[in-house]
Design an enzyme around this catalytic site. Structure first.
Site, mmCIF file in Angstrom:
data_model
loop_
_atom_site.group_PDB
_atom_site.id
_atom_site.type_symbol
_atom_site.label_atom_id
_atom_site.label_comp_id
_atom_site.label_asym_id
_atom_site.label_seq_id
_atom_site.Cartn_x
_atom_site.Cartn_y
_atom_site.Cartn_z
ATOM 1 N N LYS A 275 0.683 -1.168 -0.014
ATOM 2 C CA LYS A 275 0.107 -0.113 -0.053
ATOM 3 C C LYS A 275 0.950 1.352 0.046
ATOM 4 O O LYS A 275 0.268 2.328 -0.590
ATOM 5 C CB LYS A 275 -0.746 -0.105 1.236
ATOM 6 C CG LYS A 275 -2.203 -0.915 1.255
ATOM 7 C CD LYS A 275 -3.059 -0.892 2.234
ATOM 8 C CE LYS A 275 -4.172 -1.563 2.246
ATOM 9 N NZ LYS A 275 -5.185 -1.668 3.275
ATOM 10 N N ASP A 311 -9.866 3.358 1.990
ATOM 11 C CA ASP A 311 -10.172 2.942 3.588
ATOM 12 C C ASP A 311 -10.916 4.067 4.333
ATOM 13 O O ASP A 311 -11.467 3.764 5.232
ATOM 14 C CB ASP A 311 -8.833 2.170 4.155
ATOM 15 C CG ASP A 311 -8.695 0.802 3.507
ATOM 16 O OD1 ASP A 311 -9.810 0.243 3.113
ATOM 17 O OD2 ASP A 311 -7.455 0.452 3.695
HETATM 18 P P1 NAP Z 1 -0.808 -3.294 9.140
HETATM 19 O O1 NAP Z 1 -0.388 -2.277 8.274
HETATM 20 O O2 NAP Z 1 0.173 -4.591 8.934
HETATM 21 O O3 NAP Z 1 -0.920 -2.903 10.662
HETATM 22 C C1 NAP Z 1 -1.255 -3.720 11.816
HETATM 23 C C2 NAP Z 1 -1.181 -3.231 12.871
HETATM 24 O O4 NAP Z 1 -1.693 -4.173 13.863
HETATM 25 C C3 NAP Z 1 0.115 -2.576 13.314
HETATM 26 O O5 NAP Z 1 -0.041 -1.485 14.307
HETATM 27 C C4 NAP Z 1 0.449 -3.788 14.159
HETATM 28 O O6 NAP Z 1 1.947 -3.345 15.117
HETATM 29 C C5 NAP Z 1 -0.564 -4.139 14.914
HETATM 30 N N1 NAP Z 1 -0.532 -5.790 15.211
HETATM 31 C C6 NAP Z 1 -0.232 -6.885 14.635
HETATM 32 N N2 NAP Z 1 -0.329 -7.695 15.419
HETATM 33 C C7 NAP Z 1 -0.264 -7.358 16.657
HETATM 34 C C8 NAP Z 1 -0.325 -8.146 17.878
HETATM 35 N N3 NAP Z 1 -0.170 -9.380 18.108
HETATM 36 N N4 NAP Z 1 -0.408 -7.459 19.062
HETATM 37 C C9 NAP Z 1 -0.584 -5.858 18.899
HETATM 38 N N5 NAP Z 1 -0.482 -5.420 17.853
HETATM 39 C C10 NAP Z 1 -0.521 -6.029 16.652
HETATM 40 O O7 NAP Z 1 -2.007 -3.757 8.782
HETATM 41 P P2 NAP Z 1 -3.361 -2.890 8.322
HETATM 42 O O8 NAP Z 1 -3.808 -2.844 6.793
HETATM 43 O O9 NAP Z 1 -3.489 -1.598 9.205
HETATM 44 O O10 NAP Z 1 -4.565 -3.877 8.875
HETATM 45 C C11 NAP Z 1 -5.109 -3.916 10.188
HETATM 46 C C12 NAP Z 1 -6.327 -4.809 10.590
HETATM 47 O O11 NAP Z 1 -7.329 -4.159 9.855
HETATM 48 C C13 NAP Z 1 -6.345 -6.091 9.845
HETATM 49 O O12 NAP Z 1 -6.893 -7.057 10.528
HETATM 50 C C14 NAP Z 1 -6.988 -5.794 8.567
HETATM 51 O O13 NAP Z 1 -7.570 -6.987 7.977
HETATM 52 C C15 NAP Z 1 -7.945 -4.899 9.034
HETATM 53 N N6 NAP Z 1 -8.542 -4.250 7.893
HETATM 54 C C16 NAP Z 1 -9.712 -4.062 7.715
HETATM 55 C C17 NAP Z 1 -10.239 -3.178 6.600
HETATM 56 C C18 NAP Z 1 -11.752 -3.144 6.290
HETATM 57 O O14 NAP Z 1 -12.074 -2.898 5.155
HETATM 58 N N7 NAP Z 1 -12.620 -3.796 7.277
HETATM 59 C C19 NAP Z 1 -9.322 -2.436 5.752
HETATM 60 C C20 NAP Z 1 -7.902 -2.396 5.842
HETATM 61 C C21 NAP Z 1 -7.569 -3.376 7.163
HETATM 62 P P3 NAP Z 1 3.161 -3.103 14.696
HETATM 63 O O15 NAP Z 1 3.355 -1.900 13.883
HETATM 64 O O16 NAP Z 1 4.031 -3.330 15.908
HETATM 65 O O17 NAP Z 1 3.626 -4.442 13.802
#
Ligand code: NAP
Length: 475
Positions: A275, A311
């Protein structure tokens, strides 16, 4: 076999019998002829030898003896057998009442010199030539299609297939771009070559038989991308509006290597992990991308790539009711891409926000950028307010028993979990009795609908998109 043939008949226009998976004693002319009759479709007989990626253990001599005794619309025979046992030509088999397919398989790569492979196949005197090679780069799809175009110009029927995940483009689009057919498995787990879709997916989700030269191609770029729901959501929407377009998975690991191909397509969804890096390859970014520093949508307008972050729109839509209710104090969990979309929305609504992330320094940097406060995620129980937004992946499948906040510390009027698989996360389940809860599906459907509208200029069939997501996620 009879049951399989009946099922294949429902989805396939041509049915291949992989005789090498059967016991040699079943391969009598009578039995095979009965199966061919049951097929009620053109039939391809294939008795692939072990050396060429099949299961048949007999010698080339026995292979030819069996194939010669059978009768079908098409019989597939490897170029290796023809070259080593028939002197490079099918003329010795000309009396057999079928069309011969001379096939070349390479499970390691797509060779640089496909033209010479094609010439070898043609030299055999085949009625149809088939080239199936392992795609190591996305570009291999296009090289195989270029070869199909040469065959078309020379009036030679050809089948091309790119094996492996990277070959998904050709497996779906091939029939519309010069390949006589494409191979689909009868069901998941029964693929006869790596990367095959099921015949049902090809026939219904991708309507592969109705693809033509002018079919527009959209898709989702990510790695991995096999689990993405987006093809299931966008293809029926495109179909519903009668658009000659398909939405494909693009399993791209090396984005830089794919960059020069981006403009061949009408538009993309962009997902993890590309992204941010995708911005190196686009021409115009909109406000949502400037604010978040990331894009999840590309639109190709006359060769120019426009980037958006839907998003932001998805988050705004998911939170509409909460905002109507009044949100002045919010807690945002996470500091990744989705958290940035939420931060943009919460800042625009002038909420007082505390960002909590497992890495304190990261949380602080993120919060400073948006003018928010920050803390570490492990102190989540100390916070309360009008709205909690989970933008971490905690609780996402398969770790469905995890929650970022202890149940007894949940003290918010609204709880929004961006995770949409499962539909009801542990966080939502535990918050439900005292908060109004919002699932990630609201955001997912809204951001997908916005993508659809940016690509097509038409209103997205939002309700059917939602129903599909609900069905796919098992509700
Ligand atoms: P990302 O950029 O990889 O960010 C993930 C975030 O989660 C980071 O802040 C990461 O922390 C944290 N994290 C991961 N594992 C963790 C753990 N075990 N304990 C605490 N924090 C943890 O991913 P993203 O795109 O932001 O997506 C995040 C979530 O939102 C996903 O589940 C995704 O499926 C969901 N999402 C949903 C939609 C929707 O349309 N509903 C759209 C986009 C995303 P670190 O930075 O420390 O690694």
């Amino acid at each position: 076999m009879e049951d399989s043939i009946a099922r294949a008949r429902e989805v396939g226009g041509v049915i291949e019998f992989r005789l090498d998976y059967l016991k040699p004693e079943h391969l009598t002319p009578g039995i095979v002829a009965r199966w061919a009759e049951l097929a009620q479709r053109p039939v391809v007989l294939t008795l692939r030898r072990r050396a060429n990626g099949g299961e048949f253990e007999g010698s080339e001599e026995v292979q030819i003896q069996i194939l010669k005794s059978l009768c079908a619309d098409f019989i597939d025979i490897e170029i290796e057998t023809i070259e080593s046992f028939l002197g490079g030509s099918l003329s010795a088999l000309k009396g057999v009442p079928c069309r011969w397919i001379t096939s070349y398989h390479n499970f390691l790569e797509t060779p640089e010199d496909l033209a010479s492979v094609y010439r070898r196949l043609r030299k055999s005197g085949a009625d149809v030539v088939k080239i199936a090679t392992q795609a190591l780069r996305f570009d291999d799809n296009f090289r195989l299609l270029a070869q199909a175009e040469v065959a078309r110009q020379e009036g030679v029927p050809i089948v091309v297939a790119a094996m492996g995940e990277l070959g998904s483009f050709l497996r779906i689009m091939g029939t519309g771009r010069g390949s006589l057919w494409t191979y689909g498995s009868l069901q998941k787990g029964l693929e006869s070559a790596p990367g095959q879709f099921t015949a049902t997916e090809l026939a219904t989700l991708y309507s592969a038989d109705r693809i033509d030269e002018s079919t527009q191609v959209y898709g989702v770029i990510g790695w991995p991308v096999g689990h993405s729901l987006s093809p299931q959501v966008h293809n029926p929407a495109l179909q519903q509006l009668g658009l000659n377009a398909r939405y494909l998975p693009f399993p791209i690991k090396d984005l830089g290597g794919f960059a020069s191909d981006l403009r061949r397509f009408a538009g993309f969804s962009v997902t993890i992990p590309h992204k941010v890096q995708i911005l190196d390859f686009v021409d115009v970014v909109d406000e949502t991308v400037r604010q978040t520093g990331a894009a999840n949508t590309l639109v190709n307008r006359s060769g120019k790539l426009f980037a958006y972050n839907t998003d932001v729109y998805g988050t705004e839509q998911a939170l509409l009711k909460a905002f109507k209710d009044g949100v002045s104090k919010a807690t945002l969990l996470g500091s990744g891409g989705a958290a940035r979309a939420a931060a943009v929305v919460l800042r625009a609504r002038e909420c007082a926000v505390t960002v909590l992330a497992r890495d304190a320094a990261k949380a602080e940097r993120f919060a400073a950028e948006f003018g928010f406060a920050s803390d570490v995620l492990s102190r989540a129980a100390d916070y309360s307010g009008d709205l909690l937004v989970n933008a971490t992946s905690v609780g996402m499948f398969p770790s469905v028993d995890e929650s970022p906040v202890p149940a007894d510390a949940l003290d918010y009027r609204h709880v929004f979990d961006m995770v949409y698989n499962p539909l009801e996360t542990r966080l939502l389940r535990e918050a439900r009795h005292r908060s109004s809860v919002i699932g990630g599906i609201e955001m997912f459907v809204a951001q997908a609908a916005r993508q659809f509208e940016l690509w097509t200029g038409q209103r997205a069939p939002v309700e059917s998109m939602r129903e599909i997501v609900l069905r796919q996620l098992g509700k």
